[in-house]
Design a protein around this motif. Structure first.
Motif, mmCIF file in Angstrom:
data_model
loop_
_atom_site.group_PDB
_atom_site.id
_atom_site.type_symbol
_atom_site.label_atom_id
_atom_site.label_comp_id
_atom_site.label_asym_id
_atom_site.label_seq_id
_atom_site.Cartn_x
_atom_site.Cartn_y
_atom_site.Cartn_z
ATOM 1 N N LEU A 247 5.737 17.281 65.734
ATOM 2 C CA LEU A 247 4.516 17.223 66.542
ATOM 3 C C LEU A 247 3.942 18.611 66.846
ATOM 4 O O LEU A 247 2.949 18.734 67.539
ATOM 5 C CB LEU A 247 4.804 16.509 67.877
ATOM 6 N N ASN A 248 4.644 19.647 66.334
ATOM 7 C CA ASN A 248 4.194 20.991 66.690
ATOM 8 C C ASN A 248 2.754 21.250 66.253
ATOM 9 O O ASN A 248 1.973 21.839 66.962
ATOM 10 C CB ASN A 248 5.119 22.025 66.093
ATOM 11 N N GLU A 249 2.462 20.806 65.024
ATOM 12 C CA GLU A 249 1.058 20.953 64.604
ATOM 13 C C GLU A 249 0.590 19.694 63.921
ATOM 14 O O GLU A 249 1.414 18.909 63.436
ATOM 15 C CB GLU A 249 0.905 22.142 63.649
ATOM 16 N N ILE A 250 -0.690 19.545 63.856
ATOM 17 C CA ILE A 250 -1.275 18.357 63.227
ATOM 18 C C ILE A 250 -1.092 18.492 61.731
ATOM 19 O O ILE A 250 -1.353 19.544 61.148
ATOM 20 C CB ILE A 250 -2.775 18.248 63.585
ATOM 21 N N PRO A 251 -0.614 17.414 61.071
ATOM 22 C CA PRO A 251 -0.302 17.520 59.636
ATOM 23 C C PRO A 251 -1.584 17.732 58.818
ATOM 24 O O PRO A 251 -2.665 17.292 59.209
ATOM 25 C CB PRO A 251 0.332 16.175 59.312
ATOM 26 N N ALA A 252 -1.377 18.371 57.665
ATOM 27 C CA ALA A 252 -2.540 18.646 56.813
ATOM 28 C C ALA A 252 -2.986 17.373 56.121
ATOM 29 O O ALA A 252 -4.184 17.079 55.984
ATOM 30 C CB ALA A 252 -2.167 19.697 55.777
ATOM 31 N N ASP A 253 -1.981 16.532 55.738
ATOM 32 C CA ASP A 253 -2.308 15.326 54.947
ATOM 33 C C ASP A 253 -2.862 14.247 55.856
ATOM 34 O O ASP A 253 -2.145 13.768 56.737
ATOM 35 C CB ASP A 253 -1.026 14.849 54.263
ATOM 36 N N PRO A 254 -4.154 13.845 55.701
ATOM 37 C CA PRO A 254 -4.717 12.827 56.598
ATOM 38 C C PRO A 254 -3.932 11.518 56.539
ATOM 39 O O PRO A 254 -3.900 10.744 57.486
ATOM 40 C CB PRO A 254 -6.144 12.629 56.092
ATOM 41 N N LYS A 255 -3.217 11.283 55.427
ATOM 42 C CA LYS A 255 -2.456 10.026 55.348
ATOM 43 C C LYS A 255 -1.392 9.974 56.438
ATOM 44 O O LYS A 255 -0.913 8.917 56.801
ATOM 45 C CB LYS A 255 -1.772 9.912 53.986
#
Length: 2047
Positions: free
Chosen positions: A1952-1960
């Motif tokens: 949860l540290n950062e928002i993932p790059a992959d929108p999936k």
């Protein structure tokens, strides 16, 4: 209120009677008996049969009165010296001691009761029976399991046999199987075979019943004997001192320290050498051999640990103090012998001098002691404790009444027996020097007490070194060469060698001994104690007393009656006491024993002369060494009475005056010249005199009584002097009455000692009217009252023993042995005409006035009817009426008419034979009269102890009868009518007394029982003496009078039962019951030819008559009186409680037992007559079938074939018996009986049922066969069914139980019998008298009991030896018992078989042929199910073959059911290891096939049945012997080929085809055998076999049941239930084809709710098979009741397995069927079961464990067709992976070897390429049931989540790199979902996997799953009703703990540290965030919750938690508040949001 059960079978109605007490059934009016004498006379005259003549009447010599010589211990009787005129009293005593006993004995009683003997040698006569259960079949080596390749699921396994039958050799064939011309011939042949080698006596084989009910045993009292205690022989070996210089003398005696008493007389012995004896020659003119004895027998009645043997040693008097004389003994040592030679010579010389001079005087020297009891306890033999000699507490009950008072309970156990210790030698080394000051017995006892305390007397007495050696041993039989205490030689006599005589030493028991005198003994003991000459100035210092017994005053009158000591003459005239040197007031310990003359006069006295002895000879003195000091004397008689006790006499100094002996020294009248007294006439000389005498009573009351009695006998001079008073003649009567009245108040011991004499005298007084001073005195009443009073006080004394019937032993002994009719009065011999005035008997009317003569002080009893008072109850009135009825007969003015019976002197010379009594008063009449007229206390006690008067009456009547001329005086004239009236009165008063006690005094019931028993014995005895019809009247009155009482029924019946049991034990009971007039055989009916079978061949009356024989009719009761009464009681008793039932049945049982073993009943025709007497018993037993407790089980896989432990009775067959029977449509529902009725009847206990049945079998065995046959023909069908049911029960009941538990009762009975035995022994030993004695003797020395003992008595003793002491039985005994019980089983079953044959052979005559044959067949089949002997089996098979031949069509048509059973049982025996059984079974099976082919032409059915039977046999049995069965198949083939008649038919080929089929089933079995160890494989195989029978429903059903059985044995109840559900569905399919009923299930579809798997049962469609085809679906289960039976069984099993919800589903199918059948009883029990099921769900709902599942994969070519198969295994509730892993590993490593088998430890997919082809791999993974979300909506309960499971899941963690585990961000998980072919639970526990799906989870999905799981756990832990603090803290620690590795914080940081790059991944990210939000919330709740749960000491911990929680919340907050903007855009296209990504697709997209 009492309830009466009126049994209106089958419904039991309860009716409450109107009155308070139960009204008695009519049958209780006892019927009027026949006049027996009349009947006998007329019958005997008509002489219609030989039997009649032989057995009709009692034999003439029935009772004999005989004199029995007394056994005398001595060679001659001890009698007074000859030539003396004796006192009448002494004369009477001596006469009573030597006259023979008078015994009345019954000649026939021994033979009648002699039952044990036959049991003893029985096993030698019996032939051994072979039982299959005892045969150990030779097991072939079990092959190690090999995995046969299993064919595909669908293929049949039954294609063809893999084993050719023809290569076997057939068994030997049964001879003449088809060679008989007609069925009758066959029957005759079979019957002859059955009758050979039969054991005639059934009861000899039956274990004897317990004897606690055996009231009819009257122990014969022991013959009176002289009393002896336990006897010990002590022999003096040696007495040695250091120096041997002079003669020494020893005296031994026993002392009881506890009682402070000397308990034996002295025994003197000396072991002096000849040299020393010569020193004394001058003083002993001759020595009698008897005085040289060195051994003595001491007797101890009351052993106590403190009994000491004291040995006193004396030497010849010499000069000097004792210590001076002892000095050389203490200083000179034996070892210095040479040194001191001169000294010793000198001492010897001195000694010789003293001996010559003072040889006749002795001096005390030394003493020693030894504790006898210590010696005994150390020499105890380690004996078996049960030996009945060593009773508790040391009192060995001898035959004598003993003091059994408190003091004996304290004796230590180790001293419990004196009679059994090893002979011991004792050496006493401590010899104490005597002290002159302390010689008395008191001093001695003080010394002993000190020794006991400190093993040394205080004030250190000096010891003399030396040793005394004694031998000690117990005495059982008197040794050779003994002398009695009177010196009469005892038997056995020694030969001439008198060297080693043994003396008996008289005991002075420490406490009273209550044994009447039995021999003449008259001894006096004189004990001088102390002299006081202190005030005497002379030099009298060495004092001795010369003692003489004088008969006059002349010195020549000194009598030689003093017993000599050792080495002296036997009798002396003078004796001197030992001298204490220089002592003026010496103590003495001397004992002088005298033989008292029988005739004592006032001149007899003891004379004491006192001398001073000068020890030194002074120079001027040459003469005597004695100096006279003075005299004293003691007259022996005082007022004609022996003087004993303590005396203190004065001493006269000079010569004695004339006639001094007539006075005592104290009261000597003044003399001229006056007598000089020492110390002015003070008493100076203390002495004690004691007598041991059996003529001197030493009791005032007795003395007075005897004196007055003798005065009456004449010869007395008046006035009579009695003690101090003088009695003139006119006062004699009054005084005599007083003395009689006060007799009972004399003290107990003298009364007992002279009991025989006292009673004799009293009885003489009852008979002897007295003329005193011209007045006629009648003492009868007072004498009678005195007798009653004595009887009462003896019974009430705590000191005396009673036997088990409450009879005081002393009185019983007196009556049996001693009592004889009093001699007729002297002057009656020449009866003149003046008799009339002389002899009067009080009239009854004056009786009341006599009461006042009783001493007023007597308390009147509360129940005395004469005293008016508030308690005049009905009972008292009843007694009063009985008595007043008698009194009215005589009014006072007619008193003379009730004079003694010889008033009418005028016709003195009447002709012989008239009924007028002889001209003499008869004792029995007088006694009866006294009993009738007695009143008050006397009456009460007379009836309380009625037994005494009854036995007295009987004995006097017997003597009376023995004097009559039997031939001319018929029985009815033996006794006068008056006497009969009196007896009637007495009996009815006693009966009334019994009733009164029962109604009022419940505490006294035991007393009532005793009186009841004694009354019964009285009538029993009267039957042998009086008119028997009269006695029967008495019995009738008794029964009716008892019935009229308001007593509870059980008590009443139990009383009457004991009463009748005693009467029936009469040795001529059969004659009394007129058994010879019973119809032993059927009337000759027209020949029951088959042709006339349409009509019953006998008239209706005849038929009723036959049936009537089996009922208790009035006629029967009248003619067979006692039998009728007993049977009436029995039938009433069966409705009562167990105790009464047992009493009744045991009574009948013991009666039949005695007939069976009675040598008079050996002839068959006699036996048939006797059996006919008990036909009504058969009726009673048949009616009481419902009471019998025999849960008959034929659930043993047949005769225990299976043997294995799993076949134990506990888990008996699946198909519950009652259900099976209900299914079978059993015509007599034997087994479900109690199930249906709910026990509304009082069932009998098992052993009691057995007794009753053995009686039934006995009657059936011995009754006439034609009669039984007629009876079975005429019987109504319902009755016949009951009879057949009874036979079924008999079969089970007498089944052989195998060697291990020979008696049915082994273990519990063992404990019970042990307790009972202990209690009984306790009771007996606590003093219940002769029975105890007898027990002791049987256990002890006296094995052979006297001939006249009731031999029967020993039954209960042998019983203990036989029945149940299983622990200590030797193998031989066990074999013997097995042999006997095997024969019992065979005989019992053969009797049943005989009866069945009898029934069947009468079938042509009976109306309902088919049901009879069916019923008989059922019993036979049941018999085949039990464990039977080959003998029985061969006869049974013969009978079965005869049935097939005679009624085959009927069997194969009607009884399809039975046909199936028959095939199965016969097949079962075809596999028997016993050759004979096998060959019989083969013959039978072949005959069935042949018959069904040729006559009934339905071979297909038999084919079907046989195939099914084999299938079920093979499936159920675990160690089935297929090689035997193959041999049998071969034998049947041989029959078929050898059967010439059938060669041209199809039969041989058909048989061969059938056998081939059977053989192939066997081959399957062999396969099954290999998988015995692998249950899953075994079930698969059975499953396939069952599937192979898809087209043959019967066989499929059979195999399903086999599977059910196997599962049940493994406790897999659910699977077992499923098998039965499938079976039920199969049945439903076929039923729905046959009939279309609404209430029936529509085929298998209806069963879907239970399990979807059931649909597979509908696979067979109509076109393949029509149920109408013959032989198909014909089994018992293809019926509606069969269907219900299967389902009920299934429900029961589901319930056992905990699947209560399934129970409900099953009953949903059953209920409509039951409703349609209106079976409300079943419906009730069904709903009851449902309620229980639902209750269980409520109670156990969430606690149930349903099963654990594992995936098991098999890999490797070694597994054959299992290779690469995967299965789901269902294991019990909590099974861990290692358990199943271990199990499979064990099994398969056995198959392949350890090195070949590999267990794969993980769950990753197996790669075939990496496996070693030579190894076998097994992979086991734990799986969980898997449900989709939609399914979870329906599966709410625990049960639903565990039922109908087809999908299972397991997870495998992995990483891309190939390792299973990695960092959080690279950890993937694979979920595998397996689908099985069928749903669990199924009919087997493993199901193969048919589909496999997998999907993977990405790391973030793995994280989401983990967080969801954590959150769920926290929520659950927080919200539990009772939170568990530990659990909560553990979860919190794992959630908020600071240091948790890969904990929540780390997960959040990774994902949860950062928002993932992959929108999936947006959605996953968001979902995880939301998960964390919920998680943190739950943590907060949990922390709060924990605050409330913690204890004080956890405060810090809580703060720490809170801190950690806050820290975690803060760390997570930034991550949790960051939302992904894209996901929260405003919604433009609303429909878009529904396209959610499913979990499923995610992995694929990822990948």
């Amino acid at each position: 209120h009492f309830f009466l059960f009126l049994s209106l079978s089958p419904v039991h109605t309860l009716s409450l009677t109107s009155s308070l007490y139960p009204c008695h059934p009519q049958s209780y009016e006892a019927v009027e008996p026949l006049d027996l004498e009349e009947f006998l006379i007329s019958q005997l005259r008509s002489g219609d049969s030989v039997l009649m003549q032989e057995l009709g009447d009692f034999p003439d010599d029935d009772l004999k009165v005989e004199q029995v010589e007394k056994e005398c211990r001595t060679v001659r009787h001890s009698v007074p010296e000859d030539g003396v005129e004796l006192d009448p009293h002494v004369r009477d005593c001596v006469k009573s001691y030597i006259q023979p006993w008078l015994v009345v004995s019954r000649r026939y009683i021994f033979s009648y009761r002699n039952t044990t003997v036959s049991r003893e040698g029985l096993h030698k006569l019996l032939q051994k029976q072979t039982f299959e259960s005892d045969v150990q079949p030779e097991h072939p080596q079990k092959p190690s399991p090999t995995l046969a390749v299993l064919s595909d699921d669908s293929g049949r396994t039954l294609t063809s046999s893999d084993f050719n039958l023809r290569c076997l050799t057939p068994d030997k064939r049964v001879e003449g199987l088809l060679a008989f011309s007609s069925p009758e011939e066959l029957d005759r042949f079979n019957q002859e075979a059955r009758q050979g080698h039969r054991h005639p006596e059934l009861f000899a084989l039956y274990p004897p019943a317990d004897e606690e009910d055996a009231v009819e045993i009257r122990p014969i009292p022991d013959c009176p004997k002289e009393h002896t205690g336990d006897r010990i022989l002590i022999r003096c070996q040696s007495i040695k001192f250091e120096i041997d210089i002079e003669p020494i003398f020893a005296t031994m005696a026993l002392y009881d320290l506890k009682e402070k008493k000397k308990i034996s007389e002295n025994f003197y012995c000396d072991l002096n050498s000849e040299q020393f004896k010569n020193f004394l020659k001058p003083h002993t003119p001759h020595v009698d051999p008897s005085t040289q004895a060195r051994s003595a027998i001491f007797s101890i009645t009351y052993p106590s640990p403190d009994i000491y043997l004291v040995i006193k040693i004396e030497k010849v008097l010499q000069q000097g103090e004792i210590s001076d004389c002892a000095d050389p003994y203490m200083t000179l040592r034996e070892c210095d012998h040479a040194k001191n030679k001169d000294k010793l010579e000198k001492l010897r010389g001195q000694a010789e001098t003293f001996c010559h001079r003072l040889g006749r005087y002795r001096m005390p020297f030394a003493w020693a002691t030894v504790n006898i009891m210590e010696v005994i306890s150390t020499a105890m033999i380690d004996r078996d404790v049960t030996d009945s000699d060593s009773l508790k507490g040391g009192v060995r009950l001898s035959q004598l009444p003993r003091r059994n008072s408190e003091r004996y309970n304290t004796i230590d156990d180790q001293f419990c027996s004196i009679s059994a210790f090893k002979p011991a030698t004792i050496t006493v080394n401590t010899i104490f020097k005597q002290e002159g000051e302390r010689l008395s017995d008191e001093d001695l006892l003080k010394f002993l007490a000190d020794i006991k305390k400190s093993s040394n007397p205080q004030r250190r007495i000096k010891t003399i070194s030396g040793s005394i050696k004694l031998d000690m041993c117990p005495v059982h039989d008197t040794p050779l060469g003994c002398l009695s205490t009177e010196l009469i030689p005892l038997i056995p006599m020694a030969e001439k060698n008198t060297r080693h005589l043994i003396k008996e030493v008289l005991e002075f028991p420490s406490s009273e001994v209550y044994v009447p005198h039995n021999i003449y003994r008259n001894l006096l003991y004189v004990y001088p104690q102390r002299l006081n000459f202190v005030n005497r100035l002379t030099s009298a210092r060495n004092i001795t007393i010369k003692i003489q017994f004088m008969s006059g005053e002349d010195p020549a009158c000194s009598l030689p009656v003093i017993f000599g000591k050792s080495s002296s003459p036997e009798f002396l005239q003078v004796v001197y006491t030992p001298v204490t040197y220089h002592n003026k007031s010496p103590d003495f310990y001397e004992e002088v024993k005298l033989a008292l003359p029988a005739h004592l006069t006032e001149r007899h006295h003891l004379l004491f002369t006192f001398y001073h002895i000068s020890c030194q000879q002074k120079q001027n003195q040459s003469g005597s060494c004695e100096t006279l000091i003075g005299y004293s004397w003691l007259p022996i008689l005082n007022n004609d009475r022996l003087q004993t006790g303590q005396f203190c006499l004065p001493i006269a100094l000079e010569r004695l005056p004339v006639n001094y002996s007539l006075h005592t020294p104290e009261k000597l009248p003044a003399q001229a010249p006056p007598v000089k007294w020492m110390d002015s006439h003070k008493g100076l000389f203390n002495l004690e005199v004691q007598a041991v005498s059996s003529v001197h009573t030493q009791d005032n009351h007795l003395e007075r009584f005897f004196t007055l009695c003798h005065a009456l006998e004449g010869g007395a001079t008046f006035p009579l002097r009695v003690r101090e008073e003088k009695i003139p003649e006119n006062k004699l009567e009054h005084e005599l009455k007083l003395s009689i009245i006060s007799l009972p108040s004399s003290s107990l011991e003298p009364l007992v000692l002279f009991l025989h004499l006292v009673l004799d005298k009293l009885f003489t007084l009852i008979m002897q009217p007295m003329v005193i001073a011209g007045q006629t005195a009648n003492l009868a009443q007072i004498a009678f009252e005195s007798v009653v009073s004595i009887v009462n006080s003896l019974h009430n004394s705590q000191e005396l023993i009673r036997d088990q019937q409450g009879r005081n032993s002393l009185l019983a002994t007196y009556l049996y042995w001693v009592f004889r009719l009093p001699d007729p009065p002297q002057d009656m011999q020449n009866a003149g005409t003046d008799i009339k005035s002389r002899y009067s008997t009080m009239g009854r009317a004056t009786a009341a006035t006599v009461g006042s003569m009783l001493l007023q002080s007597r308390i009147r009893s509360s129940s005395n009817p004469d005293i008016p008072g508030p308690h005049n109850s009905a009972e008292d009135i009843e007694v009063k009426n009985i008595l007043s009825a008698k009194v009215q007969r005589v009014t006072p003015n007619q008193i003379c008419s009730r004079m003694s019976t010889y008033v009418d002197v005028s016709n003195h010379n009447n002709p012989v034979g008239s009924t007028r009594p002889s001209n003499r008063k008869q004792f029995h009449e007088e006694l009866a009269l006294q009993m009738v007229v007695s009143t008050g206390v006397c009456r009460e006690n007379a009836y309380k102890y009625a037994w005494f008067f009854f036995e007295l009456l009987v004995k006097s009547m017997a003597q009376h009868v023995s004097h009559l001329d039997k031939h001319n005086v018929p029985r009815r004239s033996r006794f006068s009518d008056r006497f009969k009236d009196d007896i009637t009165t007495i009996v009815s008063v006693v009966t009334a007394e019994i009733g009164t006690i029962l109604v009022k005094q419940h505490k006294e019931v035991e007393q009532a029982e005793k009186v009841n028993i004694s009354l019964a014995f009285f009538l029993y005895d009267l039957l042998s003496l009086m008119d028997r019809g009269f006695v029967f009247q008495l019995v009738k009155n008794y029964c009716n009078q008892m019935s009229a009482k308001s007593v509870s029924m059980p008590t009443l019946i139990s009383m009457r039962l004991e009463f009748l049991r005693i009467l029936c034990s009469h040795e001529h009971y059969l004659n009394l019951s007129l058994f010879f007039s019973s119809p032993a055989s059927a009337p000759a009916s027209p020949c029951p030819s088959i042709s006339s079978q349409s009509s019953s061949s006998c008239s209706f009356q005849e038929q009723q008559r036959i049936l009537g024989l089996f009922e208790l009719s009035q006629d029967f009761k009248q003619q067979h009186y006692l039998a009728g009464l007993l049977l009436t009681e029995l039938s009433a008793a069966l409705d009562m409680d167990g105790k009464v039932q047992r009493k009744a049945i045991n009574a009948i049982y013991s009666l039949l037992c005695s007939h069976d073993l009675d040598h008079r009943c050996i002839k068959p025709e006699v036996r048939a007559k006797v059996a006919a007497l008990y036909l009504p018993l058969v009726g009673i037993i048949i009616d009481s079938t419902n009471y019998l407790d025999f849960t008959v089980s034929d659930t043993r896989g047949g005769k225990n074939k299976t043997g294995g432990p799993e076949d134990d009775l506990e888990n008996a067959s699946l198909i519950n018996q009652s259900v099976a029977m209900a299914i079978a449509g059993n015509p007599f529902n034997t087994l479900g009986r109690n199930v249906l009725q709910g026990k509304s009847v009082a069932t009998l206990a098992a052993d009691t049922s057995r007794h009753l049945l053995v009686c039934f079998l006995w009657v059936m065995k011995n009754a006439d066969r034609s009669l039984i046959q007629r009876w079975t023909i005429d019987m109504p069908p319902s009755q016949l069914n009951k009879l057949l049911e009874l036979l079924t029960i008999c079969v089970s009941c007498f089944e052989y139980r195998g060697k291990q538990s020979t008696d049915k009762v082994s273990t519990q009975a063992l404990q019970k019998s042990h307790q009972a035995k202990m209690q009984l022994e306790e009771a007996l030993l606590r003093g219940m008298g002769a029975r105890g004695e007898m027990m002791k003797r049987v256990g002890g020395m006296d094995r052979t009991m006297g001939q006249r003992e009731h031999l029967r008595w020993r039954k209960d003793l042998t019983q203990w030896r036989q029945t149940n002491d299983r622990q200590d039985k030797t193998k031989a005994e066990l074999d013997q018992e097995a042999l006997i019980s095997g024969n019992l089983a065979t005989e019992g079953n053969l009797i049943v078989l005989d009866l069945l044959e009898t029934i069947v052979q009468a079938v042509p005559l009976s109306e309902c042929k088919d049901s009879v044959v069916g019923g008989v067949l059922k019993v036979l089949l049941h018999a085949l199910t039990c464990n039977q002997s080959s003998t029985f089996l061969s006869h049974t098979f013969s009978t079965l073959r005869a049935l097939v031949v005679k009624f085959g069509d009927l069997l194969f048509e009607e009884e399809a059911e039975q046909c199936a059973d028959l095939c199965q049982k016969v097949l079962q025996y075809c596999s028997s290891p016993v050759d004979e059984n096998r060959s019989q079974a083969c013959a039978t099976l072949y005959l069935i096939m042949r018959y069904s082919y040729s006559n009934a032409s339905n071979f297909s059915r038999v084919k079907m049945q046989v195939t099914m039977s084999l299938a079920s046999l093979v499936g159920k049995s675990s160690d089935f012997q297929e090689e035997y069965l193959r041999r049998s198949l071969r034998t049947i083939l041989a029959y078929a080929e050898e059967d010439t008649e059938m060669q041209n038919t199809q039969l041989p080929s058909q048989v061969e085809e059938l056998l081939r089929n059977l053989n192939s089933i066997l081959s399957d079995t062999v396969k099954m055998r290999e998988f015995q160890e692998d249950p899953e494989m075994l079930m698969d195989l059975m499953y396939r076999i069952a599937k192979g029978y898809q087209t043959s429903p019967d066989l499929r059903l059979t195999w399903l049941q086999n599977m059910a059985e196997k599962h049940n044995n493994r406790k897999c109840y659910t699977e077992s239930a499923m098998c039965l559900v499938h079976a039920a569905a199969l049945v439903a399919e076929y039923l729905s084809m046959l009939e279309d009923h609404k209430y029936l299930p529509v085929g298998s579809v209806t069963f879907q709710n239970i399990s979807p798997n059931v649909l597979e049962e509908s696979a067979v469609s109509d076109d393949i098979l029509s149920p109408d085809e013959d032989g198909v679906c014909s089994g018992r289960y293809f019926t509606e009741s069969g269907l219900v039976g299967l389902l009920e069984q299934a429900a029961e099993l589901f319930s056992n397995g905990g699947l209560y919800e399934a129970v409900n589903e099953v009953y949903k199918i059953i209920i409509p069927i039951l409703e349609a059948h209106r079976d409300f009883r079943k419906l009730a029990s069904t709903h009851d079961k449902l309620q229980r099921a639902f209750d269980n769900i409520l109670q156990k709902g969430h606690k149930r464990m349903f099963g654990t599942y594992f995936r098991v994969g098999f890999y490797g070519a070694k597994f054959g067709d299992l290779d690469e198969w995967e299965f789901i295994y269902k294991e019990p509730g909590i099974t861990h992976l290692p358990e199943i892993s271990h199990r499979l590993e064990n099994f398969y490593s056995q198959c392949f070897g350890d090195e070949t088998l590999v267990m794969i430890k993980d769950s990753t997919p197996v790669n075939r390429k990496q496996l070693d082809p030579n190894k076998a791999y097994i992979q086991i993974t734990y799986v969980e049931p898997f449900f989709d979300d939609y399914e979870m909506k329906d599966r709410l309960t625990n049960f639903e989540k565990n039922f109908n499971l087809r999908r299972f899941m397991y997870t495998t963690p992995f990483t891309k790199s190939g390792r299973p585990r990695g960092e959080l961000n690279e950890q993937y998980k694979r979920k595998t979902i397996l689908t099985t072919m069928h749903a669990f639970p199924y009919i087997k526990t493993r199901i193969n996997v048919i589909q496999k799906e997998e999907f993977d989870l990405t790391p973030i999905e793995v994280a989401i799953e983990d967080m969801q799981k954590k959150t769920r756990e926290l929520a659950v832990a927080t919200h539990r009703e009772q939170p568990d603090a530990k659990m909560l803290q553990m979860l919190l620690q794992g959630s908020v703990g600071a240091t948790v590795n890969q904990g929540p914080l780390e997960v959040a940081q990774v994902f949860l540290n950062e928002i993932p790059a992959d929108p999936k991944l947006f959605r996953h990210h968001n979902k995880l965030r939301l998960c964390f939000k919920e998680f943190i919330m739950r943590c907060g709740e949990a922390v709060e919750k924990n605050k409330h749960l913690i204890t004080l000491d956890q405060k810090e911990y809580q703060q720490e938690l809170k801190k950690n929680y806050n820290r975690l919340r803060e760390s997570l907050r930034p991550m949790l508040e960051r939302k992904i903007p894209e996901l929260y855009k405003p919604i433009i296209r609303p429909r878009e949001s529904f396209k959610r990504l499913s979990f499923r697709r995610a992995p694929e997209e990822n990948s």
